[in-house]
Design an enzyme around this catalytic site. Structure first.
Site, PDB file in Angstrom:
ATOM      1  N   ARG A 114       0.852  -1.172   0.000  1.00 30.92           N
ATOM      2  CA  ARG A 114       0.000   0.000   0.000  1.00 30.92           C
ATOM      3  C   ARG A 114       0.893   1.228   0.000  1.00 30.92           C
ATOM      4  O   ARG A 114       1.686   1.419   0.922  1.00 30.92           O
ATOM      5  CB  ARG A 114      -0.852  -0.059   1.271  1.00 30.92           C
ATOM      6  CG  ARG A 114      -1.923   0.967   1.338  1.00 30.92           C
ATOM      7  CD  ARG A 114      -2.816   0.671   2.518  1.00 30.92           C
ATOM      8  NE  ARG A 114      -2.257   1.142   3.777  1.00 30.92           N
ATOM      9  CZ  ARG A 114      -2.982   1.509   4.805  1.00 30.92           C
ATOM     10  NH1 ARG A 114      -4.292   1.434   4.750  1.00 30.92           N
ATOM     11  NH2 ARG A 114      -2.438   1.933   5.907  1.00 30.92           N
ATOM     12  N   THR A 118      -0.680   7.635  -1.091  1.00 31.74           N
ATOM     13  CA  THR A 118      -1.978   7.567  -1.784  1.00 31.74           C
ATOM     14  C   THR A 118      -2.908   6.513  -1.176  1.00 31.74           C
ATOM     15  O   THR A 118      -4.109   6.531  -1.425  1.00 31.74           O
ATOM     16  CB  THR A 118      -1.782   7.193  -3.261  1.00 31.74           C
ATOM     17  OG1 THR A 118      -1.222   5.866  -3.308  1.00 31.74           O
ATOM     18  CG2 THR A 118      -0.852   8.158  -3.976  1.00 31.74           C
ATOM     19  N   ASP A 215       0.872  -1.944  12.624  1.00 30.39           N
ATOM     20  CA  ASP A 215       1.301  -2.466  11.323  1.00 30.39           C
ATOM     21  C   ASP A 215       1.591  -3.964  11.455  1.00 30.39           C
ATOM     22  O   ASP A 215       2.569  -4.366  12.100  1.00 30.39           O
ATOM     23  CB  ASP A 215       2.560  -1.708  10.864  1.00 30.39           C
ATOM     24  CG  ASP A 215       2.929  -2.061   9.440  1.00 30.39           C
ATOM     25  OD1 ASP A 215       3.083  -3.261   9.140  1.00 30.39           O
ATOM     26  OD2 ASP A 215       3.058  -1.144   8.605  1.00 30.39           O
ATOM     27  N   ASP A 218       5.107  -5.243  10.052  1.00 24.46           N
ATOM     28  CA  ASP A 218       6.233  -4.828  10.897  1.00 24.46           C
ATOM     29  C   ASP A 218       6.237  -5.562  12.231  1.00 24.46           C
ATOM     30  O   ASP A 218       7.295  -5.956  12.733  1.00 24.46           O
ATOM     31  CB  ASP A 218       6.195  -3.313  11.126  1.00 24.46           C
ATOM     32  CG  ASP A 218       6.734  -2.555   9.919  1.00 24.46           C
ATOM     33  OD1 ASP A 218       7.441  -3.164   9.095  1.00 24.46           O
ATOM     34  OD2 ASP A 218       6.428  -1.349   9.799  1.00 24.46           O
TER      35      ASP A 218
HETATM   36  C1  PRP Z   1      -0.804  -3.873   4.822  1.00 21.59           C
HETATM   37  C2  PRP Z   1      -1.690  -5.078   5.059  1.00 21.59           C
HETATM   38  C3  PRP Z   1      -2.517  -5.112   3.803  1.00 21.59           C
HETATM   39  C4  PRP Z   1      -2.716  -3.662   3.495  1.00 21.59           C
HETATM   40  C5  PRP Z   1      -4.102  -3.300   3.957  1.00 21.59           C
HETATM   41  O1  PRP Z   1       0.231  -4.201   3.989  1.00 21.59           O
HETATM   42  O2  PRP Z   1      -0.982  -6.270   5.287  1.00 21.59           O
HETATM   43  O3  PRP Z   1      -1.874  -5.776   2.721  1.00 21.59           O
HETATM   44  O4  PRP Z   1      -1.716  -2.941   4.229  1.00 21.59           O
HETATM   45  O5  PRP Z   1      -4.416  -2.013   3.632  1.00 21.59           O
HETATM   46  P1  PRP Z   1      -5.581  -1.609   2.634  1.00 21.59           P
HETATM   47  O6  PRP Z   1      -6.789  -2.400   2.994  1.00 21.59           O
HETATM   48  O7  PRP Z   1      -5.737  -0.148   2.902  1.00 21.59           O
HETATM   49  O8  PRP Z   1      -5.094  -1.869   1.230  1.00 21.59           O
HETATM   50  P2  PRP Z   1       1.453  -3.224   3.666  1.00 21.59           P
HETATM   51  O9  PRP Z   1       1.179  -2.390   2.450  1.00 21.59           O
HETATM   52  O10 PRP Z   1       1.816  -2.468   4.906  1.00 21.59           O
HETATM   53  O11 PRP Z   1       2.598  -4.227   3.247  1.00 21.59           O
HETATM   54  P3  PRP Z   1       3.450  -5.252   4.123  1.00 21.59           P
HETATM   55  O12 PRP Z   1       2.532  -6.406   4.465  1.00 21.59           O
HETATM   56  O13 PRP Z   1       4.500  -5.676   3.170  1.00 21.59           O
HETATM   57  O14 PRP Z   1       3.984  -4.561   5.340  1.00 21.59           O
HETATM   58  N1  URA Z   2      -1.989  -2.188   7.388  1.00 20.97           N
HETATM   59  C1  URA Z   2      -1.674  -2.580   8.659  1.00 20.97           C
HETATM   60  O1  URA Z   2      -0.739  -3.366   8.854  1.00 20.97           O
HETATM   61  N2  URA Z   2      -2.413  -2.085   9.669  1.00 20.97           N
HETATM   62  C2  URA Z   2      -3.440  -1.238   9.471  1.00 20.97           C
HETATM   63  O2  URA Z   2      -4.087  -0.842  10.461  1.00 20.97           O
HETATM   64  C3  URA Z   2      -3.742  -0.851   8.155  1.00 20.97           C
HETATM   65  C4  URA Z   2      -3.007  -1.355   7.134  1.00 20.97           C
END
Ligand code: PRP
Ligand code: URA
Length: 225
Positions: A114, A118, A215, A218
């Protein structure tokens, strides 16, 4: 969104009401839970939620011989192929659990992140074939612990619909969902089954689920800045 709209949305989502799931969700929410415990609690919660997600997989009647006599039995229908699709990277723990439950499933990782400005999903990895042999006989479980704005979920489901898989054959599984995300998702994918651990209150202005757990990627992989 009004309270009534929210209630209508909830009717459309399978929320896991298991006490052990509720307990493990609280462990995940706690900011003081260290990564090694976070991973274990994620697995326990995922196991319970995923048990709900797989409960209607098609069956086939068979006969088996017990040590005593022949019995009517049922097995997962061999007519269906099952795909597990974890969205990288936070869904990898959920995927491990579902791979244990469905050891013959194919696993296709979907690389989506994400954009922090944006909040739009960006595709970066996809090992799916260009064509599937029998899309109408394929069941897909798309996994992502956090269903926030819904952007990643909508995009991941698009990938499978582009391959000809009917919406009814797709299930999106999360640990925590936001009402705003579910609402947006339903504008694009009306028949996809939604299974989650809880529907939280709202999103904050950075697109984080409130109260949420922070997150997920993380915290799972010990990369909190
Ligand atoms: C997080 C989560 C989802 C997304 C959700 O991933 O694991 O994939 O955000 O958000 P949305 O519903 O607004 O699209 P992230 O982009 O942080 O990637 P990561 O898992 O690699 O940390
Ligand atoms: N991605 C995450 O990991 N946590 C949130 O709350 C939203 C998006």
């Amino acid at each position: 969104m009004t309270q009534n709209n929210n209630n209508d949305l909830l009717k459309d989502v399978n929320v896991c009401n298991n006490s052990l799931a509720i307990h493990n969700l609280s462990v995940l929410r706690d900011k003081d839970t260290p990564p090694e415990i976070f991973k274990v609690a994620t697995k326990r919660l995922a196991y319970l939620i995923l048990s709900d997600a797989v409960k209607d997989l098609p069956l086939k009647a068979i006969k088996v011989m017990t040590p005593l006599e022949e019995a009517d039995a049922q097995i997962l229908s061999p007519d269906y192929e099952i795909i597990i699709a974890p969205i990288l990277r936070a869904a990898l723990t959920l995927s491990q659990v579902l791979e244990d439950l469905l050891p013959t499933a194919k696993v296709y990782h979907i690389g989506l992140y994400r954009d922090e400005e944006t909040l739009k999903p960006v595709r970066y990895y996809n090992k799916l074939p260009e064509k599937l042999s029998n899309p109408s006989k394929t069941k897909v479980f798309v996994l992502d612990p956090m269903f926030a704005t819904g952007g990643s979920a909508i995009e991941a489901v698009n990938i499978f619909k582009e391959l000809g898989i009917p919406e009814e054959n797709i299930c999106f599984v999360s640990l925590i969902a936001a009402p705003e995300g579910i609402h947006k998702f339903r504008k694009f994918h009306k028949q996809v089954k939604l299974v989650t651990g809880v529907v939280d209150k709202r999103l904050n202005d950075k697109g984080y689920i409130m109260p949420g757990l922070g997150d997920a990627g993380d915290r799972t992989f010990n990369t909190v800045k």
